[in-house]
Design a protein around this motif. Structure first.
Motif, mmCIF file in Angstrom:
data_model
loop_
_atom_site.group_PDB
_atom_site.id
_atom_site.type_symbol
_atom_site.label_atom_id
_atom_site.label_comp_id
_atom_site.label_asym_id
_atom_site.label_seq_id
_atom_site.Cartn_x
_atom_site.Cartn_y
_atom_site.Cartn_z
ATOM 1 N N ARG A 68 -1.579 14.576 1.413
ATOM 2 C CA ARG A 68 -2.756 15.395 1.709
ATOM 3 C C ARG A 68 -2.674 16.010 3.097
ATOM 4 N NH1 ARG A 68 -5.364 10.980 -0.804
ATOM 5 N NH2 ARG A 68 -5.905 10.113 1.250
ATOM 6 N N ALA A 69 -2.096 15.275 4.042
ATOM 7 C CA ALA A 69 -1.986 15.780 5.405
ATOM 8 C C ALA A 69 -0.930 16.876 5.535
ATOM 9 C CB ALA A 69 -1.663 14.634 6.360
ATOM 10 N N ALA A 70 0.056 16.882 4.631
ATOM 11 C CA ALA A 70 1.135 17.877 4.690
ATOM 12 C C ALA A 70 1.392 18.397 3.277
ATOM 13 C CB ALA A 70 2.394 17.266 5.283
ATOM 14 N N PRO A 71 0.494 19.232 2.737
ATOM 15 C CA PRO A 71 0.626 19.666 1.344
ATOM 16 C C PRO A 71 1.914 20.407 1.056
ATOM 17 C CG PRO A 71 -1.116 20.872 2.504
ATOM 18 C CD PRO A 71 -0.724 19.745 3.378
ATOM 19 N N ALA A 72 2.489 21.082 2.032
ATOM 20 C CA ALA A 72 3.746 21.796 1.797
ATOM 21 C C ALA A 72 4.899 20.837 1.537
ATOM 22 C CB ALA A 72 4.071 22.693 2.993
ATOM 23 N N GLN A 73 4.785 19.607 2.030
ATOM 24 C CA GLN A 73 5.844 18.602 1.845
ATOM 25 C C GLN A 73 5.439 17.530 0.838
ATOM 26 O OE1 GLN A 73 4.996 19.346 5.420
ATOM 27 N NE2 GLN A 73 6.477 20.995 5.005
ATOM 28 N N ALA A 74 4.350 17.747 0.095
ATOM 29 C CA ALA A 74 3.818 16.705 -0.778
ATOM 30 C C ALA A 74 4.833 16.256 -1.824
ATOM 31 C CB ALA A 74 2.537 17.187 -1.457
ATOM 32 N N ASP A 75 5.538 17.201 -2.425
ATOM 33 C CA ASP A 75 6.518 16.827 -3.444
ATOM 34 C C ASP A 75 7.643 15.997 -2.839
ATOM 35 O OD1 ASP A 75 5.069 18.149 -5.353
ATOM 36 O OD2 ASP A 75 6.338 19.939 -5.397
ATOM 37 N N GLU A 76 8.075 16.377 -1.656
ATOM 38 C CA GLU A 76 9.141 15.633 -0.971
ATOM 39 C C GLU A 76 8.687 14.225 -0.602
ATOM 40 O OE1 GLU A 76 11.674 15.987 3.222
ATOM 41 O OE2 GLU A 76 10.621 17.734 2.410
ATOM 42 N N ILE A 77 7.448 14.102 -0.162
ATOM 43 C CA ILE A 77 6.902 12.789 0.211
ATOM 44 C C ILE A 77 6.824 11.885 -1.010
ATOM 45 C CG2 ILE A 77 4.813 11.608 1.008
ATOM 46 C CD1 ILE A 77 4.351 14.142 2.810
ATOM 47 N N ARG A 78 6.330 12.426 -2.113
ATOM 48 C CA ARG A 78 6.225 11.622 -3.333
ATOM 49 C C ARG A 78 7.604 11.251 -3.880
ATOM 50 N NH1 ARG A 78 1.848 15.606 -4.502
ATOM 51 N NH2 ARG A 78 -0.123 14.524 -4.031
ATOM 52 N N ALA A 79 8.555 12.173 -3.769
ATOM 53 C CA ALA A 79 9.915 11.875 -4.237
ATOM 54 C C ALA A 79 10.541 10.753 -3.415
ATOM 55 C CB ALA A 79 10.777 13.134 -4.160
ATOM 56 N N ALA A 80 10.279 10.746 -2.113
ATOM 57 C CA ALA A 80 10.801 9.676 -1.261
ATOM 58 C C ALA A 80 10.206 8.340 -1.646
ATOM 59 C CB ALA A 80 10.513 9.990 0.206
ATOM 60 N N ALA A 81 8.900 8.317 -1.939
ATOM 61 C CA ALA A 81 8.261 7.072 -2.365
ATOM 62 C C ALA A 81 8.864 6.571 -3.667
ATOM 63 C CB ALA A 81 6.757 7.288 -2.518
ATOM 64 N N GLY B 87 0.783 -1.239 0.000
ATOM 65 C CA GLY B 87 0.000 0.000 0.000
ATOM 66 C C GLY B 87 0.806 1.275 0.000
ATOM 67 N N LEU B 88 2.000 1.250 -0.602
ATOM 68 C CA LEU B 88 2.837 2.450 -0.616
ATOM 69 C C LEU B 88 2.137 3.630 -1.284
ATOM 70 C CD1 LEU B 88 5.557 3.902 -0.175
ATOM 71 C CD2 LEU B 88 6.318 2.946 -2.368
ATOM 72 N N ALA B 89 1.473 3.404 -2.408
ATOM 73 C CA ALA B 89 0.844 4.517 -3.125
ATOM 74 C C ALA B 89 -0.221 5.189 -2.271
ATOM 75 C CB ALA B 89 0.249 4.016 -4.442
ATOM 76 N N ALA B 90 -1.050 4.397 -1.621
ATOM 77 C CA ALA B 90 -2.116 4.968 -0.792
ATOM 78 C C ALA B 90 -1.546 5.731 0.393
ATOM 79 C CB ALA B 90 -3.051 3.860 -0.312
ATOM 80 N N ARG B 91 -0.513 5.176 1.031
ATOM 81 C CA ARG B 91 0.084 5.866 2.180
ATOM 82 C C ARG B 91 0.779 7.153 1.750
ATOM 83 N NH1 ARG B 91 -0.478 7.760 6.975
ATOM 84 N NH2 ARG B 91 1.368 7.671 8.331
ATOM 85 N N THR B 92 1.392 7.134 0.575
ATOM 86 C CA THR B 92 2.045 8.333 0.061
ATOM 87 C C THR B 92 1.039 9.463 -0.099
ATOM 88 O OG1 THR B 92 3.705 7.020 -1.118
ATOM 89 C CG2 THR B 92 3.372 9.274 -1.868
ATOM 90 N N GLU B 93 -0.093 9.177 -0.728
ATOM 91 C CA GLU B 93 -1.086 10.218 -0.958
ATOM 92 C C GLU B 93 -1.759 10.659 0.337
ATOM 93 O OE1 GLU B 93 -1.289 11.901 -3.760
ATOM 94 O OE2 GLU B 93 0.427 10.598 -4.204
ATOM 95 N N GLN B 94 -1.894 9.751 1.276
ATOM 96 C CA GLN B 94 -2.451 10.115 2.584
ATOM 97 C C GLN B 94 -1.551 11.128 3.282
ATOM 98 O OE1 GLN B 94 -2.433 7.053 5.692
ATOM 99 N NE2 GLN B 94 -4.537 7.602 6.213
ATOM 100 N N LEU B 95 -0.266 10.871 3.284
ATOM 101 C CA LEU B 95 0.677 11.801 3.913
ATOM 102 C C LEU B 95 0.763 13.112 3.135
ATOM 103 C CD1 LEU B 95 3.636 9.430 4.921
ATOM 104 C CD2 LEU B 95 1.955 10.502 6.429
#
Length: 338
Positions: free
Chosen positions: A281-294, A271-279
């Motif tokens: 949405r919870a931290a939109p300022a870090q969304a690009d960083e979260i997706r890059a880490a995934a 469930g990496l994709a779902a957890r990535t998008e959950q995080l």
């Protein structure tokens, strides 16, 4: 390699030289925490059970897993007994600090799997096997010479390839290298032997290959860059690729072998994709960083293809999470390559 790595982990900060998946994103440890909870349920919810990590590094993976388990699987968290296999006193202190606020469960440290108390067990090992010492043999005609180090240089001496090793029948070309890692085989055999006594499961995550391959994979990292493995013994991290084919062939009969699969496929199944998008949405300022880490964890051109995951289990109801099916076997439950 054994002495150099022992000195390195005892006296150096390995995370100045390389970064592991748990350090890239909390999602890695969280997904493995969720994996533990599902496995525990499919084992019949044993209480107590041993949650073990081999080679815990800074303790980041287990700390993230514990935070998730406390939040979403409190019954599993309450039933667990937490054990860490770590020989470095310095790293034990780092791990204790990381886990101090992450879990309410007491933590016990051991130098060997054999010291972990009896009982059902779930084990995690991320980048543990690759740091164990290898031997290298070079094909010469119908025989072998062993490559070793003397006075700071590689030397060769006539030697026999270890009898009965799973890789001994590989058609290695003249002059090429075939590596063995007996400590890794011993660890997996001990793990499998324990799983025959008590129900449980394990996830072995490392960079390596799952094919009858050969070649020189020894490498050294210092300050995050490749370096000569013979320079400054004990000051660089020495690793070698894990031979998952040999690992699977060394598991005792009666233990289920799953995979190996790529890390990207394994994390996607968890469930990496779902957890990535959950995080995100919870931290939109870090969304690009979260997706890059995934992407770094799972993309085929990053860690997703280079790293592989093998599972072991016994007494499990249903499939081991993250795997599409058992390894092709011989009908006895033991994974066996053909």
């Amino acid at each position: 390699m054994a002495r150099a790595n022992a000195a390195y982990y005892a006296g150096c900060d390995p995370f100045a030289d390389f970064i592991t998946a748990p350090e890239i994103s909390q999602m890695f440890g969280e997904l493995l925490g969720a994996w533990v909870a599902v496995v525990w349920d499919r084992l019949g919810r044993p209480d107590p059970f041993m949650l073990v990590e081999a080679g815990p590094g800074r303790g980041t993976l287990m700390a993230d897993a514990q935070r998730l388990l406390r939040r979403v699987a409190p019954a599993c968290h309450k039933a667990m007994r937490l054990h860490m296999i770590e020989t470095s006193p310095r790293l034990r202190g780092v791990q204790a600090h990381a886990l101090r606020d992450a879990t309410a469960v007491p933590v016990c440290w051991h130098g060997d799997l054999r010291d972990v108390p009896d009982g059902p067990m779930v084990l995690l090992a991320n980048e543990f096997l690759d740091a164990l010492p290898i031997r290298q043999f070079v094909r010469r005609g119908q025989g072998w010479v062993e490559r070793f180090v003397r006075d700071g240089a590689f030397m060769h001496a006539a030697s026999d390839f270890p009898a009965g090793h799973p890789a001994c029948v590989r058609p290695v070309p003249e002059g090429d290298v075939l590596e063995t890692c007996q400590p890794a085989l011993d660890f997996v055999h001990a793990l499998g032997t324990r799983l025959l006594r008590w129900s449980g499961a394990a996830a072995l995550i490392d960079y390596g290959y799952d094919a009858p391959a050969w070649g020189d994979s020894l490498q050294a990292l210092r300050d995050g860059r490749p370096t000569d493995p013979l320079q400054g013994p004990g000051s660089a991290d020495l690793t070698a690729h894990v031979d998952f084919r040999a690992i699977a062939d060394h598991v005792p009969r009666g233990v289920e072998v799953w995979g190996s699969v790529t890390q990207g496929d394994f994390l996607a199944a968890l469930g990496l994709a779902a957890r990535t998008e959950q995080l995100a949405r919870a931290a939109p300022a870090q969304a690009d960083e979260i997706r890059a880490a995934a992407m770094r964890l799972a993309a085929p051109d990053r860690m997703g293809q280079l790293f592989r995951v093998m599972g072991l289990s016994s007494g499990l109801a249903g499939d081991l999470p993250g795997f599409v099916g058992r390894r092709a076997g011989d009908g006895t439950g033991r994974g066996k390559t053909r």
